[in-house]
Scaffold this motif. Structure first.
Motif, PDB file in Angstrom:
ATOM      1  N   GLY A   1       8.565  -7.713  -5.582  1.00 32.62           N
ATOM      2  CA  GLY A   1       9.126  -8.249  -4.349  1.00 32.62           C
ATOM      3  C   GLY A   1      10.205  -9.275  -4.651  1.00 32.62           C
ATOM      4  O   GLY A   1      10.518  -9.542  -5.819  1.00 32.62           O
ATOM      5  N   PRO A   2      10.800  -9.824  -3.597  1.00 29.34           N
ATOM      6  CA  PRO A   2      10.433  -9.679  -2.182  1.00 29.34           C
ATOM      7  C   PRO A   2      10.793  -8.305  -1.622  1.00 29.34           C
ATOM      8  O   PRO A   2      11.513  -7.545  -2.256  1.00 29.34           O
TER       9      PRO A   2
ATOM     10  N   TYR B   1       6.022 -12.111  -1.403  1.00 36.88           N
ATOM     11  CA  TYR B   1       6.501 -11.670  -0.087  1.00 36.88           C
ATOM     12  C   TYR B   1       7.730 -12.450   0.364  1.00 36.88           C
ATOM     13  O   TYR B   1       8.576 -11.923   1.080  1.00 36.88           O
TER      14      TYR B   1
ATOM     15  N   LEU C   1       4.863  -3.561  -0.026  1.00 32.21           N
ATOM     16  CA  LEU C   1       4.412  -4.298  -1.203  1.00 32.21           C
ATOM     17  C   LEU C   1       2.887  -4.266  -1.329  1.00 32.21           C
ATOM     18  O   LEU C   1       2.346  -4.142  -2.429  1.00 32.21           O
ATOM     19  N   ARG C   2       2.197  -4.376  -0.199  1.00 35.58           N
ATOM     20  CA  ARG C   2       0.739  -4.364  -0.231  1.00 35.58           C
ATOM     21  C   ARG C   2       0.198  -3.000  -0.667  1.00 35.58           C
ATOM     22  O   ARG C   2      -0.792  -2.919  -1.389  1.00 35.58           O
TER      23      ARG C   2
ATOM     24  N   PRO D   1       4.294 -12.115   7.128  1.00 27.57           N
ATOM     25  CA  PRO D   1       4.428 -10.876   7.903  1.00 27.57           C
ATOM     26  C   PRO D   1       4.906 -11.169   9.315  1.00 27.57           C
ATOM     27  O   PRO D   1       4.576 -12.200   9.900  1.00 27.57           O
TER      28      PRO D   1
ATOM     29  N   SER E   1      16.037  -7.753   5.018  1.00 26.85           N
ATOM     30  CA  SER E   1      14.881  -8.486   5.507  1.00 26.85           C
ATOM     31  C   SER E   1      14.807  -8.272   7.011  1.00 26.85           C
ATOM     32  O   SER E   1      14.959  -7.146   7.496  1.00 26.85           O
TER      33      SER E   1
ATOM     34  N   PHE F   1       6.618  -6.248   3.654  1.00 23.19           N
ATOM     35  CA  PHE F   1       5.251  -6.754   3.500  1.00 23.19           C
ATOM     36  C   PHE F   1       4.265  -5.616   3.304  1.00 23.19           C
ATOM     37  O   PHE F   1       3.468  -5.609   2.354  1.00 23.19           O
TER      38      PHE F   1
ATOM     39  N   GLU G   1      -1.057 -11.321  -6.169  1.00 29.47           N
ATOM     40  CA  GLU G   1      -0.492 -11.029  -4.853  1.00 29.47           C
ATOM     41  C   GLU G   1       1.012 -10.860  -5.019  1.00 29.47           C
ATOM     42  O   GLU G   1       1.650 -11.615  -5.756  1.00 29.47           O
TER      43      GLU G   1
END
Length: 242
Positions: free
Chosen positions: A65-66, A227, A72-73, A231, A116, A69, A224
């Protein structure tokens, strides 16, 4: 060493397998937002194409990342699941914006950008990187003019002036999926050169993954993704039942 490369930071899902620094197989989705439904299928397909068994993998290399959201998860959950299922498999992460800069050879600094929210991009500014007599004069990850990614609000005044000042006043080139959004918000009369890298891909993770300063090994249990932004959650306008 054999590595499984996963790029899920943006709307494009990409998977590759590499051995000793050479890409053996790669698959990049032609349609956007295929992560949740297709990531594991892509992994199965590239492993089969490369003729590599899962037990042969030494590392999973993940785009850190970034980025999106949710995307990436999905990538992080898949990578961590593989490491748990295969004892000894390590998890290495590469900053996404760095991966878009490492392979470039530019006389000017490069701004790597990913879309973004509306009117914004994630960006990081890297110094000029040229090649002299077969050797790199400057290494992109050693010459980050911005030490970390920034959320650039293109609708705010003087955003370009601040970037140009950080670049030494000589301008900069663009790289990454957010190039067009930046171009759409440039001040009148300003022209920036774009690179051919308009999409993230798994193969771009290979070079920084081979350098300690371009990647890092992480603890599977606590990792993690980066991010940068929280979110974006909207409140439902539907009336509750009952």
């Amino acid at each position: 060493m054999t590595q499984l490369l996963l790029e899920t930071a943006t709307d494009v899902c990409s998977v590759a397998v590499a051995r000793d620094g050479v890409i053996l197989a790669e698959h990049t989705a032609k349609e956007v937002y295929q992560h949740a439904s297709h990531l594991t299928v892509f992994i199965r397909d590239v492993m089969a194409s490369a003729g590599v068994e899962m037990v042969e993998l030494g590392e999973v290399v993940l785009s850190d990342g970034p980025g999106s959201f949710t995307s990436l998860r999905v990538g992080a959950a898949t990578a961590k699941g593989l490491c748990v299922a295969l004892p000894g498999l390590k998890l290495r992460v590469v900053p996404t914006l760095l991966s878009l800069a490492v392979m470039l050879r530019n006389a000017k600094p490069t701004l790597t950008v990913i879309n973004s929210r509306r009117g914004e991009v994630y960006g990081q500014l890297f110094g000029a990187r040229t090649q002299v007599q077969g050797e790199n004069k400057k290494a992109g990850w050693e010459e980050a003019l911005w030490s970390s990614p920034q959320n650039i609000r293109l609708t705010e005044g003087e955003w370009f002036e601040k970037l140009n000042e950080a670049a030494g006043g000589i301008g900069f080139n663009l790289s990454g999926p957010g190039q067009q959004r930046v171009q759409d918000h440039l001040p009148e009369g300003v022209i920036l050169q774009e690179t051919g890298l308009k999409h993230c891909s798994a193969r771009l993770l290979l070079a920084p993954a081979s350098a300690p300063e371009g990647s890092r090994l992480v603890d599977v249990a606590t990792y993690e993704p980066f991010y940068l932004n929280p979110p974006f959650v909207t409140v439902s306008k539907k009336k509750p039942l009952g």
